[in-house]
Design an enzyme around this catalytic site. Structure first.
Site, PDB file in Angstrom:
ATOM      1  N   ASP A 168     -22.133  71.389  55.936  1.00  0.00           N
ATOM      2  CA  ASP A 168     -22.391  71.797  54.556  1.00  0.00           C
ATOM      3  C   ASP A 168     -23.130  73.119  54.667  1.00  0.00           C
ATOM      4  O   ASP A 168     -24.289  73.146  55.075  1.00  0.00           O
ATOM      5  CB  ASP A 168     -23.247  70.743  53.819  1.00  0.00           C
ATOM      6  CG  ASP A 168     -23.401  71.056  52.328  1.00  0.00           C
ATOM      7  OD1 ASP A 168     -23.456  72.249  51.981  1.00  0.00           O
ATOM      8  OD2 ASP A 168     -23.465  70.105  51.531  1.00  0.00           O
ATOM      9  N   ALA A 228     -13.173  62.179  47.283  1.00  0.00           N
ATOM     10  CA  ALA A 228     -13.801  63.238  46.461  1.00  0.00           C
ATOM     11  C   ALA A 228     -12.779  63.786  45.463  1.00  0.00           C
ATOM     12  O   ALA A 228     -12.767  63.382  44.300  1.00  0.00           O
ATOM     13  CB  ALA A 228     -14.357  64.332  47.353  1.00  0.00           C
ATOM     14  N   ARG A 229     -11.915  64.668  45.922  1.00  0.00           N
ATOM     15  CA  ARG A 229     -10.890  65.229  45.041  1.00  0.00           C
ATOM     16  C   ARG A 229      -9.615  65.485  45.821  1.00  0.00           C
ATOM     17  O   ARG A 229      -9.660  66.001  46.949  1.00  0.00           O
ATOM     18  CB  ARG A 229     -11.341  66.569  44.444  1.00  0.00           C
ATOM     19  CG  ARG A 229     -12.163  66.423  43.170  1.00  0.00           C
ATOM     20  CD  ARG A 229     -11.343  65.813  42.024  1.00  0.00           C
ATOM     21  NE  ARG A 229     -12.135  65.532  40.839  1.00  0.00           N
ATOM     22  CZ  ARG A 229     -12.875  64.422  40.628  1.00  0.00           C
ATOM     23  NH1 ARG A 229     -12.924  63.469  41.534  1.00  0.00           N
ATOM     24  NH2 ARG A 229     -13.544  64.264  39.510  1.00  0.00           N
ATOM     25  N   GLU A 258      -2.273  62.900  40.138  1.00  0.00           N
ATOM     26  CA  GLU A 258      -2.575  61.493  39.852  1.00  0.00           C
ATOM     27  C   GLU A 258      -1.910  61.077  38.541  1.00  0.00           C
ATOM     28  O   GLU A 258      -1.978  61.827  37.572  1.00  0.00           O
ATOM     29  CB  GLU A 258      -4.096  61.295  39.754  1.00  0.00           C
ATOM     30  CG  GLU A 258      -4.773  61.495  41.093  1.00  0.00           C
ATOM     31  CD  GLU A 258      -6.291  61.330  41.050  1.00  0.00           C
ATOM     32  OE1 GLU A 258      -6.828  60.947  39.997  1.00  0.00           O
ATOM     33  OE2 GLU A 258      -6.933  61.591  42.080  1.00  0.00           O
ATOM     34  N   HIS A 276      -8.137  56.028  42.418  1.00  0.00           N
ATOM     35  CA  HIS A 276      -9.325  56.758  41.944  1.00  0.00           C
ATOM     36  C   HIS A 276     -10.395  55.767  41.428  1.00  0.00           C
ATOM     37  O   HIS A 276     -10.796  55.810  40.270  1.00  0.00           O
ATOM     38  CB  HIS A 276      -8.922  57.749  40.842  1.00  0.00           C
ATOM     39  CG  HIS A 276      -9.905  58.857  40.646  1.00  0.00           C
ATOM     40  ND1 HIS A 276      -9.540  60.144  40.353  1.00  0.00           N
ATOM     41  CD2 HIS A 276     -11.256  58.874  40.678  1.00  0.00           C
ATOM     42  CE1 HIS A 276     -10.610  60.909  40.212  1.00  0.00           C
ATOM     43  NE2 HIS A 276     -11.674  60.155  40.409  1.00  0.00           N
ATOM     44  N   ALA A 279     -15.738  55.496  41.194  1.00  0.00           N
ATOM     45  CA  ALA A 279     -16.798  55.272  40.195  1.00  0.00           C
ATOM     46  C   ALA A 279     -16.563  54.008  39.385  1.00  0.00           C
ATOM     47  O   ALA A 279     -17.295  53.753  38.425  1.00  0.00           O
ATOM     48  CB  ALA A 279     -16.862  56.482  39.266  1.00  0.00           C
TER      49      ALA A 279
HETATM   50  N1  LIG Z   1     -13.567  59.184  43.686  1.00  0.00           N
HETATM   51  C1  LIG Z   1     -14.336  59.160  42.633  1.00  0.00           C
HETATM   52  O1  LIG Z   1     -14.163  58.348  41.737  1.00  0.00           O
HETATM   53  C2  LIG Z   1     -15.477  60.131  42.519  1.00  0.00           C
HETATM   54  C3  LIG Z   1     -15.377  61.379  43.086  1.00  0.00           C
HETATM   55  N2  LIG Z   1     -16.426  62.257  42.969  1.00  0.00           N
HETATM   56  C4  LIG Z   1     -16.264  63.557  43.602  1.00  0.00           C
HETATM   57  O2  LIG Z   1     -17.047  63.586  44.814  1.00  0.00           O
HETATM   58  C5  LIG Z   1     -17.382  64.942  45.121  1.00  0.00           C
HETATM   59  C6  LIG Z   1     -18.862  65.050  45.510  1.00  0.00           C
HETATM   60  O3  LIG Z   1     -19.681  64.691  44.411  1.00  0.00           O
HETATM   61  P1  LIG Z   1     -21.296  64.800  44.507  1.00  0.00           P
HETATM   62  O4  LIG Z   1     -21.769  64.368  45.838  1.00  0.00           O
HETATM   63  O5  LIG Z   1     -21.810  64.105  43.295  1.00  0.00           O
HETATM   64  O6  LIG Z   1     -21.470  66.375  44.350  1.00  0.00           O
HETATM   65  P2  LIG Z   1     -22.718  67.284  44.821  1.00  0.00           P
HETATM   66  O7  LIG Z   1     -22.647  68.532  44.028  1.00  0.00           O
HETATM   67  O8  LIG Z   1     -23.974  66.505  44.777  1.00  0.00           O
HETATM   68  O9  LIG Z   1     -22.360  67.630  46.341  1.00  0.00           O
HETATM   69  C7  LIG Z   1     -21.345  68.504  46.750  1.00  0.00           C
HETATM   70  C8  LIG Z   1     -21.774  69.071  48.110  1.00  0.00           C
HETATM   71  O10 LIG Z   1     -20.692  69.841  48.643  1.00  0.00           O
HETATM   72  C9  LIG Z   1     -21.267  70.968  49.318  1.00  0.00           C
HETATM   73  N3  LIG Z   1     -20.275  72.025  49.438  1.00  0.00           N
HETATM   74  C10 LIG Z   1     -19.853  72.912  48.487  1.00  0.00           C
HETATM   75  N4  LIG Z   1     -18.933  73.734  49.007  1.00  0.00           N
HETATM   76  C11 LIG Z   1     -18.767  73.366  50.314  1.00  0.00           C
HETATM   77  C12 LIG Z   1     -17.935  73.828  51.365  1.00  0.00           C
HETATM   78  N5  LIG Z   1     -17.108  74.866  51.179  1.00  0.00           N
HETATM   79  N6  LIG Z   1     -17.993  73.198  52.561  1.00  0.00           N
HETATM   80  C13 LIG Z   1     -18.835  72.148  52.767  1.00  0.00           C
HETATM   81  N7  LIG Z   1     -19.670  71.682  51.801  1.00  0.00           N
HETATM   82  C14 LIG Z   1     -19.623  72.273  50.595  1.00  0.00           C
HETATM   83  C15 LIG Z   1     -22.438  71.381  48.422  1.00  0.00           C
HETATM   84  O11 LIG Z   1     -23.393  72.158  49.130  1.00  0.00           O
HETATM   85  C16 LIG Z   1     -22.989  70.023  48.022  1.00  0.00           C
HETATM   86  O12 LIG Z   1     -24.012  69.615  48.903  1.00  0.00           O
HETATM   87  C17 LIG Z   1     -16.960  65.757  43.893  1.00  0.00           C
HETATM   88  O13 LIG Z   1     -15.709  66.342  44.161  1.00  0.00           O
HETATM   89  C18 LIG Z   1     -16.832  64.709  42.805  1.00  0.00           C
HETATM   90  O14 LIG Z   1     -15.986  65.123  41.769  1.00  0.00           O
HETATM   91  C19 LIG Z   1     -17.596  61.927  42.355  1.00  0.00           C
HETATM   92  C20 LIG Z   1     -17.747  60.689  41.784  1.00  0.00           C
HETATM   93  C21 LIG Z   1     -16.666  59.707  41.773  1.00  0.00           C
HETATM   94  O1  LIG Z   2     -17.120  61.337  38.487  1.00  0.00           O
HETATM   95  C1  LIG Z   2     -16.135  61.792  39.104  1.00  0.00           C
HETATM   96  O2  LIG Z   2     -16.067  62.961  39.555  1.00  0.00           O
HETATM   97  C2  LIG Z   2     -14.964  60.937  39.298  1.00  0.00           C
HETATM   98  O3  LIG Z   2     -14.057  61.339  39.982  1.00  0.00           O
HETATM   99  C3  LIG Z   2     -14.897  59.624  38.617  1.00  0.00           C
HETATM  100  O4  LIG Z   2     -13.723  59.636  37.857  1.00  0.00           O
HETATM  101  P1  LIG Z   2     -13.482  58.506  36.725  1.00  0.00           P
HETATM  102  O5  LIG Z   2     -14.570  58.672  35.716  1.00  0.00           O
HETATM  103  O6  LIG Z   2     -13.546  57.198  37.409  1.00  0.00           O
HETATM  104  O7  LIG Z   2     -12.124  58.812  36.154  1.00  0.00           O
END
Ligand SMILES: NC(=O)C1=CN([C@@H]2O[C@H](COP(=O)(O)OP(=O)(O)OC[C@H]3O[C@@H](n4cnc5c(N)ncnc54)[C@H](O)[C@@H]3O)[C@@H](O)[C@H]2O)C=CC1
Ligand SMILES: O=C(O)C(=O)COP(=O)(O)O
Length: 524
Positions: A168, A228-229, A258, A276, A279
């Protein structure tokens, strides 16, 4: 009466502050089912399913606020919303634990082949030899992106006796030390990890982060996880490496498109998937829904919202006065972020001259938001920049200088990292515009806009000519060029501007050229 459209499936219990409020009417329907009354809604509440496009926004003439009950706002056209004067809010930490737990469940399922074994037993087979797994203890987990979710994964991996390597670029040494993880380069994470999991936002930098080239650097037999995405792992590249057996298996909760109806990855036995679900727990859904519901109530009561990710709350008159400095500061932040590619501990801003009479806190936040923009998942703006900087261990200082210089006003910023520091000075002159007049002690004068290159080099005959020839040979047209040096034959810098963004390969070629110390691409 304020009307709220809840367009995705959101926890009823979490919505209670809205439903019980007498001046709010909640309508739960898909956008397509209320097409003819879209103009009536004051608020829109979504998760990731509803895609909030500019076209949809243009139909929602009364809209004042969009609430994302979750983290990622990549399904919302925030720029269009901002242009339309619509505040966008999210719930940045309500689903962190659930997503971390889901990622861990995916990891254990992946290495022990649980989904495949489950199907096999339910098909009345009793095949124990086909599902021999891999123990997690003693293995190396590579985490790319150590934000909220990445941090929770790291803690859990430590409890499972795994070693954790993290990439990171914005992670401070002290945070890594506190967590007991090894902060290292992307190449190290790729080559040393038995399992790699990504937890970054999807940005220009992270799109296809696990590309053909980067997957080639991983251990044979590596497992990869994406909760993540979709798009952070190049799906085509992953197909190739699954086919040739280099990647032993993948666990995917998210996809480039998706639902992933037409996706080759679904055909692999060794790929396990969920729709997905990161969350999707009662707790996370209650958290995110009640967080945004309370914020919407505050917003309609005229109170400040704390998780706004786009609009500042300043009067129009004040904003007009500070606007040039606000824009200059944001550009300076973007320049710093692109020149200083390491974890940063301090950002110190010094104002001098006329600008000190204005609301500089707001200008500083604009700078900070430019600086943090490419580093965090959710959009950063003046409202949340200071909070995010604090969360990331970045100290942020603001001071006024009485020292007289040749400029009637100036903003000087020093960013201090773990190894290096970087200084920039910008000015605004009415009828002339904004200029950058100093970079790292070198006097310079350029307009901070468009596509730029910052080159540090040795002041020797032929260097400028070589750079010009190198770019000319590949048909890259230099629009403007500025040079600055401290002494003859010493260190010097060039700032070049171009009509279009430069390719990364061009930057790499320049970097190898004689007498060039470093090259940084700056897109503003
Ligand atoms: N699958 C799901 O349902 C969910 C997916 N997500 C996704 O998870 C991901 C992470 O969310 P959070 O941890 O809450 O975000 P956050 O903002 O707390 O953490 C993201 C981290 O990525 C780092 N970062 C940014 N650019 C980078 C790069 N080029 N290389 C390496 N590290 C880098 C940042 O410094 C930061 O520490 C997001 O894409 C979010 O949308 C979040 C919640 C639910
Ligand atoms: O909070 C995020 O970034 C998520 O990816 C969760 O997505 P959802 O609200 O479950 O459709």
């Amino acid at each position: 009466m304020f009307q709220i459209l809840v367009a995705d499936s959101i926890s009823e219990e979490g919505l209670a502050p809205l439903i019980s409020n007498e001046s709010i009417r909640v309508i739960q329907n898909k956008v397509s089912e209320v097409e003819d009354i879209l103009h009536e809604f004051d608020a829109l509440l979504v998760r990731s399913a509803t895609i909030v496009t500019e076209e949809l926004l243009s139909k929602m003439k009364n809209l004042q606020i969009i609430a994302r009950a979750g983290v990622g706002v990549d399904n919302i056209d925030v720029t269009a919303a901002t242009k339309q004067g619509v505040v966008v809010i999210n719930a940045p930490d309500g689903n962190t634990l659930s997503t971390a737990e889901h990622t861990f469940a995916m990891m254990t399922s992946l290495v022990r082949h649980i989904p495949q074994a489950n199907i096999s037993v339910k098909s009345r087979n009793w095949n124990r030899t086909s599902f021999v797994g891999t123990e997690l203890a003693g293995k190396c987990l590579g985490i790319i992106g150590l934000g909220r979710i990445g941090t929770e994964i790291a803690k859990r991996a430590k409890a499972f006796s795994m070693t954790v390597q993290v990439y990171d670029p914005f992670l401070t040494h002290s945070k890594a030390e506190d967590l007991g993880v090894i902060s290292t380069s992307l190449d190290d994470v790729l080559s040393l990890s038995d399992i790699i999991t990504v937890h970054t936002p999807l940005t220009k930098e992270t799109k296809d982060l696990l590309s053909y080239d980067n997957l080639a650097k991983t251990k044979k037999g590596v497992y990869v996880i994406n909760c993540a995405r979709g798009g952070i792992i190049d799906e085509q590249a992953l197909v190739t490496y699954l086919e040739n057996g280099h990647v032993a298996g993948a666990a995917l909760d998210v996809f480039e498109v998706e639902p992933p109806l037409d996706n080759r990855l679904l055909e692999f036995e060794q790929v396990i998937v969920t729709p997905h679900l990161g969350a999707s727990t009662k707790e996370a859904q209650l958290n995110v829904a009640s967080q945004v519901a309370k914020e919407i109530v505050h917003f309609f009561e005229g109170k400040p919202v704390t998780s706004s990710i786009n609009l500042p709350t300043l009067s129009r008159e004040v904003f007009e006065k500070i606007q040039p400095y606000y824009e200059l500061a944001n550009k300076m932040g973007l320049i710093l972020s692109q020149c200083m590619k390491e974890a940063v501990k301090e950002v110190n801003i010094t104002y001098a001259g006329l600008v000190t009479e204005l609301e500089t806190t707001f200008i500083s936040k604009s700078l900070l938001s430019g600086f943090l923009k490419s580093r965090v998942a959710s959009t950063v703006n003046e409202v949340n920049a200071a909070l995010i900087a604090k969360e990331r261990g970045i100290t942020f200082g603001e001071s006024y200088s009485s020292s007289t210089s040749s400029f009637s006003n100036s903003i000087t910023v020093k960013v201090i990292g773990e190894k290096n520091s970087f200084t920039i000075q910008g000015i605004y002159v009415a009828d002339y515009g904004t200029r950058i007049v100093m970079l790292n002690g070198f006097k310079i004068d350029f307009n901070p806009s468009g596509h730029l290159l910052y080159i540090q080099h040795t002041d020797r005959p032929g260097v400028i000519g070589r750079v010009g020839k190198l770019l000319g040979d590949i048909e890259v047209n230099i629009a403007t060029m500025q040079v600055g040096r401290k002494e003859i034959g010493g260190e010097a810098i060039m700032i070049l501007s171009f009509d279009a963004p430069l390719q990364d390969d061009t930057v790499k070629t320049l970097q190898k050229s004689q007498d060039i110390v470093s090259v940084r691409k700056i897109d503003l």
